[in-house]
Design a protein around this motif. Structure first.
Motif, PDB file in Angstrom:
ATOM      1  N   HIS A 292       0.828  -1.213   0.000  1.00 54.82           N
ATOM      2  CA  HIS A 292       0.000   0.000   0.000  1.00 54.82           C
ATOM      3  C   HIS A 292       0.862   1.264   0.000  1.00 54.82           C
ATOM      4  O   HIS A 292       0.698   2.120  -0.868  1.00 54.82           O
ATOM      5  CB  HIS A 292      -0.933  -0.017   1.214  1.00 54.82           C
ATOM      6  N   GLU A 293       1.766   1.389   0.959  1.00 57.27           N
ATOM      7  CA  GLU A 293       2.687   2.531   1.017  1.00 57.27           C
ATOM      8  C   GLU A 293       3.878   2.165   1.887  1.00 57.27           C
ATOM      9  O   GLU A 293       3.827   1.205   2.674  1.00 57.27           O
ATOM     10  CB  GLU A 293       2.002   3.784   1.567  1.00 57.27           C
ATOM     11  N   TYR A 294       4.944   2.958   1.760  1.00 59.95           N
ATOM     12  CA  TYR A 294       6.147   2.696   2.563  1.00 59.95           C
ATOM     13  C   TYR A 294       6.929   3.991   2.725  1.00 59.95           C
ATOM     14  O   TYR A 294       6.863   4.890   1.878  1.00 59.95           O
ATOM     15  CB  TYR A 294       7.021   1.613   1.931  1.00 59.95           C
ATOM     16  N   LYS A 295       7.633   4.068   3.865  1.00 63.50           N
ATOM     17  CA  LYS A 295       8.424   5.262   4.157  1.00 63.50           C
ATOM     18  C   LYS A 295       9.594   4.871   5.063  1.00 63.50           C
ATOM     19  O   LYS A 295       9.591   3.828   5.717  1.00 63.50           O
ATOM     20  CB  LYS A 295       7.570   6.338   4.827  1.00 63.50           C
ATOM     21  N   CYS A 296      10.584   5.775   5.101  1.00 67.08           N
ATOM     22  CA  CYS A 296      11.767   5.564   5.939  1.00 67.08           C
ATOM     23  C   CYS A 296      12.001   6.836   6.750  1.00 67.08           C
ATOM     24  O   CYS A 296      11.953   7.943   6.207  1.00 67.08           O
ATOM     25  CB  CYS A 296      12.995   5.244   5.092  1.00 67.08           C
ATOM     26  N   ALA A 297      12.234   6.668   8.059  1.00 66.44           N
ATOM     27  CA  ALA A 297      12.487   7.796   8.953  1.00 66.44           C
ATOM     28  C   ALA A 297      13.895   7.688   9.530  1.00 66.44           C
ATOM     29  O   ALA A 297      14.371   6.589   9.835  1.00 66.44           O
ATOM     30  CB  ALA A 297      11.464   7.829  10.088  1.00 66.44           C
TER      31      ALA A 297
ATOM     32  N   HIS B 245      21.532   6.736  16.445  1.00 60.59           N
ATOM     33  CA  HIS B 245      20.674   7.017  15.288  1.00 60.59           C
ATOM     34  C   HIS B 245      20.284   5.710  14.617  1.00 60.59           C
ATOM     35  O   HIS B 245      21.026   4.720  14.672  1.00 60.59           O
ATOM     36  CB  HIS B 245      21.400   7.921  14.288  1.00 60.59           C
ATOM     37  N   GLN B 246      19.140   5.743  13.980  1.00 61.80           N
ATOM     38  CA  GLN B 246      18.676   4.546  13.273  1.00 61.80           C
ATOM     39  C   GLN B 246      17.753   4.937  12.130  1.00 61.80           C
ATOM     40  O   GLN B 246      17.100   5.994  12.161  1.00 61.80           O
ATOM     41  CB  GLN B 246      17.951   3.582  14.217  1.00 61.80           C
ATOM     42  N   LEU B 247      17.733   4.072  11.135  1.00 62.28           N
ATOM     43  CA  LEU B 247      16.761   4.175  10.050  1.00 62.28           C
ATOM     44  C   LEU B 247      15.597   3.251  10.377  1.00 62.28           C
ATOM     45  O   LEU B 247      15.802   2.072  10.697  1.00 62.28           O
ATOM     46  CB  LEU B 247      17.393   3.770   8.722  1.00 62.28           C
ATOM     47  N   LYS B 248      14.401   3.777  10.341  1.00 56.98           N
ATOM     48  CA  LYS B 248      13.210   2.989  10.653  1.00 56.98           C
ATOM     49  C   LYS B 248      12.326   2.919   9.412  1.00 56.98           C
ATOM     50  O   LYS B 248      11.789   3.926   8.961  1.00 56.98           O
ATOM     51  CB  LYS B 248      12.449   3.617  11.817  1.00 56.98           C
ATOM     52  N   LEU B 249      12.203   1.714   8.878  1.00 55.49           N
ATOM     53  CA  LEU B 249      11.424   1.495   7.662  1.00 55.49           C
ATOM     54  C   LEU B 249      10.047   0.962   8.031  1.00 55.49           C
ATOM     55  O   LEU B 249       9.914   0.056   8.853  1.00 55.49           O
ATOM     56  CB  LEU B 249      12.129   0.506   6.741  1.00 55.49           C
ATOM     57  N   SER B 250       9.019   1.531   7.428  1.00 57.77           N
ATOM     58  CA  SER B 250       7.640   1.098   7.640  1.00 57.77           C
ATOM     59  C   SER B 250       7.003   0.801   6.287  1.00 57.77           C
ATOM     60  O   SER B 250       6.969   1.661   5.410  1.00 57.77           O
ATOM     61  CB  SER B 250       6.854   2.191   8.373  1.00 57.77           C
TER      62      SER B 250
END
Length: 331
Positions: A179-184, A244-249
């Protein structure tokens, strides 16, 4: 500082204290101090302020007074800083670690003391060839429905760098659609006061994916995210820890219109650019220009070597001044 507090050999702080006197002046003493302090102010937790390291120099020992004739006086100093010292931490909401030099020229009872301060920033640059620094991939199977592979081109970055994140998915369940995806890009700060720990986290930047590309049964895409210059450096000392971290959803939708979310995190390190660590040799240090006369315009006549601790040496004076004589000591 190079390496962790456990492996760092330390470093040397060198410099000069310069005093310009425009008229004969009575000085009781001249001292210089170096101090490192930490401060934690978290609401609801016992606040803490403590001295981490300190050292004092006395360049003119206390007497009734010394008379300094007009001119510029210099005192060289150096100090070995232990590698275990925590690095400077500023910009955090609830705490800080700071280092500072303070010089004081004490005068007689009816005259104001002369004083000045200079902030010293202590950075820590981690070794980049460790096994942890090369671990740039997170791969796993999620709920027996998705096999995912997430990777970055590097694990260690500095301010302003661009992170390239690659995502590969294999959908095992036929009832799933992306459906959708993003990275923070998240920053977490943990404060320690005694046995109490408190943490705060915030998202510094986020980016949404545009579209996955399908190659057979593999869905793939790449995201790019630039580290903001307001980001803090990673810190792992016993007072303030910064990570720090990359969080993928990734949100999937099922055939019966239910939304389910896959979350994955990948730690990254933000450290000082090693190019910034290449400082000039100390003997290339050029003193500042004084306000009374441009005595440093002719650099060929300046001796940049450090004076001894027990000497008081003037810089190149104007022709009308005779600064070769030492100060007059009055009992």
């Amino acid at each position: 500082m190079h390496g962790t507090p456990q492996e760092c050999a330390g470093n040397v702080l060198r410099g000069q204290l310069v005093l310009e006197v425009s008229e004969p002046t009575k000085i009781k003493s001249i001292k210089l101090s170096f101090q490192g302090k930490s401060k934690i102010t978290w609401p609801g937790v016992q606040n803490e302020e403590k001295v981490l390291f300190e050292h004092d120099w006395v360049f003119l020992h206390p007497k009734k007074y010394h008379i300094l004739e007009p001119g510029n006086y210099q005192w060289g100093f150096e100090l070995i800083l232990p590698g275990s010292l925590p690095e400077t931490v500023e910009g955090c909401e609830h705490g800080s670690i700071q280092y500072r030099l303070k010089a004081v020229a004490e005068r007689h009872s009816f005259a104001l003391n002369l004083s000045t301060q200079k902030k010293i920033t202590l950075h820590r640059c981690s070794f980049l060839n460790t096994e942890d620094a090369l671990d740039t991939v997170v791969a796993n199977t999620w709920a027996n429905r998705v096999i995912y592979d997430i990777s970055v081109d590097l694990k260690t970055f500095t301010l302003g760098d661009e992170i390239s994140l690659s995502v590969n998915l294999e959908l095992l369940g036929r009832d799933l659609r992306i459906h959708e995806y993003k990275c923070a890009f998240n920053e977490c700060v943990t404060y320690t006061v005694g046995s109490n720990k408190r943490s705060s986290a915030k998202t510094l930047k986020s980016v949404r994916g545009v579209d996955f590309h399908r190659d057979g049964g593999i869905w793939s895409d790449s995201l790019k995210l630039r580290i903001p210059n307001t980001c803090l450096y990673d810190s792992n000392n016993h007072i303030i820890q910064i990570s720090h971290q990359l969080k993928l959803s990734i949100i999937f939708i099922t055939d019966d219109n239910r939304f389910i979310e896959l979350r994955a995190t990948l730690p990254v390190t933000v450290t000082l650019n090693t190019d910034d660590m290449e400082l000039p040799p100390y003997r290339e240090y050029i003193p500042y220009k004084t306000y009374s006369c441009d005595i440093y315009d002719n650099l060929e006549n300046i001796n940049f070597s450090l004076p001894s601790y027990d000497s008081v040496i003037s810089n190149t004076p104007a022709s009308s001044m005779d600064l070769s004589a030492p100060p007059i000591y009055v009992m």
